[in-house]
Design a protein around this motif. Structure first.
Motif, short mmCIF file in Angstrom:
data_model
loop_
_atom_site.label_atom_id
_atom_site.label_comp_id
_atom_site.label_asym_id
_atom_site.label_seq_id
_atom_site.Cartn_x
_atom_site.Cartn_y
_atom_site.Cartn_z
N GLN B 2 0.84 -1.20 0.00
CA GLN B 2 0.00 0.00 0.00
C GLN B 2 0.88 1.25 0.00
O GLN B 2 1.73 1.43 0.85
CB GLN B 2 -0.89 0.01 1.23
CG GLN B 2 -1.85 1.18 1.27
CD GLN B 2 -2.71 1.16 2.52
OE1 GLN B 2 -2.24 0.81 3.59
NE2 GLN B 2 -3.96 1.50 2.38
N PRO B 3 0.66 2.13 -0.98
CA PRO B 3 1.43 3.38 -0.99
C PRO B 3 1.12 4.21 0.26
O PRO B 3 0.01 4.16 0.79
CB PRO B 3 0.95 4.10 -2.25
CG PRO B 3 0.32 3.05 -3.10
CD PRO B 3 -0.23 2.04 -2.14
N VAL B 4 2.09 4.98 0.70
CA VAL B 4 1.94 5.81 1.89
C VAL B 4 1.78 7.26 1.46
O VAL B 4 2.56 7.76 0.64
CB VAL B 4 3.16 5.67 2.81
CG1 VAL B 4 3.04 6.61 4.00
CG2 VAL B 4 3.28 4.22 3.30
N GLN B 5 0.79 7.92 2.00
CA GLN B 5 0.54 9.32 1.65
C GLN B 5 0.90 10.25 2.79
O GLN B 5 0.82 9.90 3.96
CB GLN B 5 -0.95 9.51 1.30
CG GLN B 5 -1.35 8.86 0.01
CD GLN B 5 -2.81 9.07 -0.32
OE1 GLN B 5 -3.53 8.10 -0.57
NE2 GLN B 5 -3.26 10.32 -0.35
N SER B 6 1.27 11.45 2.40
CA SER B 6 1.51 12.51 3.39
C SER B 6 1.09 13.84 2.77
O SER B 6 1.19 14.03 1.56
CB SER B 6 2.99 12.55 3.79
OG SER B 6 3.80 12.85 2.68
N PRO B 7 0.59 14.76 3.58
CA PRO B 7 0.25 14.57 4.99
C PRO B 7 -1.02 13.73 5.14
O PRO B 7 -1.69 13.45 4.16
CB PRO B 7 0.02 16.02 5.46
CG PRO B 7 -0.53 16.71 4.25
CD PRO B 7 0.21 16.09 3.08
N GLN B 8 -1.33 13.36 6.35
CA GLN B 8 -2.58 12.62 6.61
C GLN B 8 -3.77 13.54 6.49
O GLN B 8 -4.86 13.10 6.10
CB GLN B 8 -2.55 12.01 8.01
CG GLN B 8 -1.65 10.80 8.15
CD GLN B 8 -1.81 10.15 9.50
OE1 GLN B 8 -1.69 10.84 10.52
NE2 GLN B 8 -2.05 8.87 9.53
N ALA B 9 -3.57 14.79 6.90
CA ALA B 9 -4.68 15.75 6.85
C ALA B 9 -4.12 17.14 6.65
O ALA B 9 -3.01 17.45 7.07
CB ALA B 9 -5.49 15.70 8.14
N VAL B 10 -4.89 17.95 5.96
CA VAL B 10 -4.48 19.33 5.75
C VAL B 10 -5.73 20.21 5.70
O VAL B 10 -6.77 19.80 5.18
CB VAL B 10 -3.64 19.46 4.46
CG1 VAL B 10 -4.40 18.98 3.24
CG2 VAL B 10 -3.13 20.86 4.26
#
Lengths: 117, 108
Positions: B2-10
């Motif tokens: 699973q690819p990792v995304q950033s940021p989690q929230a904005v």
């Protein structure tokens, strides 16, 4: 624009009951998928289906789950003996392969919300 | 996988820009971007297939780095309608994996 349709939009069931979620994929698509999204969490892959058989499935897709294409248009997800933790939004998707790329672009249905009490 | 995304929230104010990143430890065959509004289905935004590719429409664009391990989604001059959760995703065989997701909220 062609769309994936899912029924029911919301189903409430008692723990231990069986549910069938239905999907009508886009007519010329060949790949079908089911995904699950527990409230507030990520979208999780369950299973993909191609040429009238399961092509891939995740660890989540255990013996409790089954998929069928009972006729030429519907694609169903059956959940046997539902548990509380099966409560989630279930998304169906279908895809075609982009010409020249080999990449699948998925079109999702609006989802079926399952609530297990 | 699973690819990792950033940021989690904005959280953004209308008109501000945002960048959402999607990373994988292995080279990806392709990267897809989807947006999901609360209670709705994920909607396809775009797909990138080639290392070094950049693609965009309106004020939403994306890039895919040369090694095909990272993609970024660029949202410029954000509008209230951009609010939602953004997912990258990739295909492996006949599976399509979503990234971890980024919640974007645009406020007036």
């Amino acid at each position: 624009e062609p769309e994936v349709t899912q029924t029911p939009s919301h189903q409430v069931t008692q723990m231990g009951q069986e549910v069938i979620l239905r999907c009508v994929p886009i007519s010329n698509h060949l790949y079908f998928y089911w995904y699950r999204q527990i409230l507030g969490q990520k979208v999780e892959f369950l299973v993909s289906f191609y040429n009238n058989e399961i092509s891939e499935k995740s660890e989540i897709f255990d013996d409790q789950f089954s998929v069928e294409r009972p006729d030429g248009s519907n694609f169903t997800l059956k959940i046997r003996s539902t548990k509380l933790e099966d409560s989630a939004m279930y998304f169906c998707a279908s895809s075609e392969v982009l010409r020249g790329s080999g990449a699948n672009v998925l079109t999702f249905g609006a989802g079926s919300r399952l609530t297990v009490l | 996988q699973q690819p990792v995304q950033s940021p989690q929230a904005v959280i953004l104010r209308e008109g501000e820009d945002a960048v959402i990143n999607c990373s994988s430890s292995k080279a990806l065959y392709s990267v897809h971007w989807y947006r999901q509004k609360h209670g709705e289905a994920p909607i396809f935004l775009m797909i990138l297939l080639k290392g070094g590719e950049q693609k965009g429409h309106d004020k939403i664009s994306a890039s895919f780095n040369e090694k095909k391990q990272q993609s970024s989604l660029y949202l410029t001059a954000s509008q209230l309608s951009y609010s939602g959760t953004y997912f990258c995703g990739t295909t492996t065989g006949n599976q399509f994996y979503f990234g971890t997701g980024t919640s974007l909220t645009v406020i007036p």
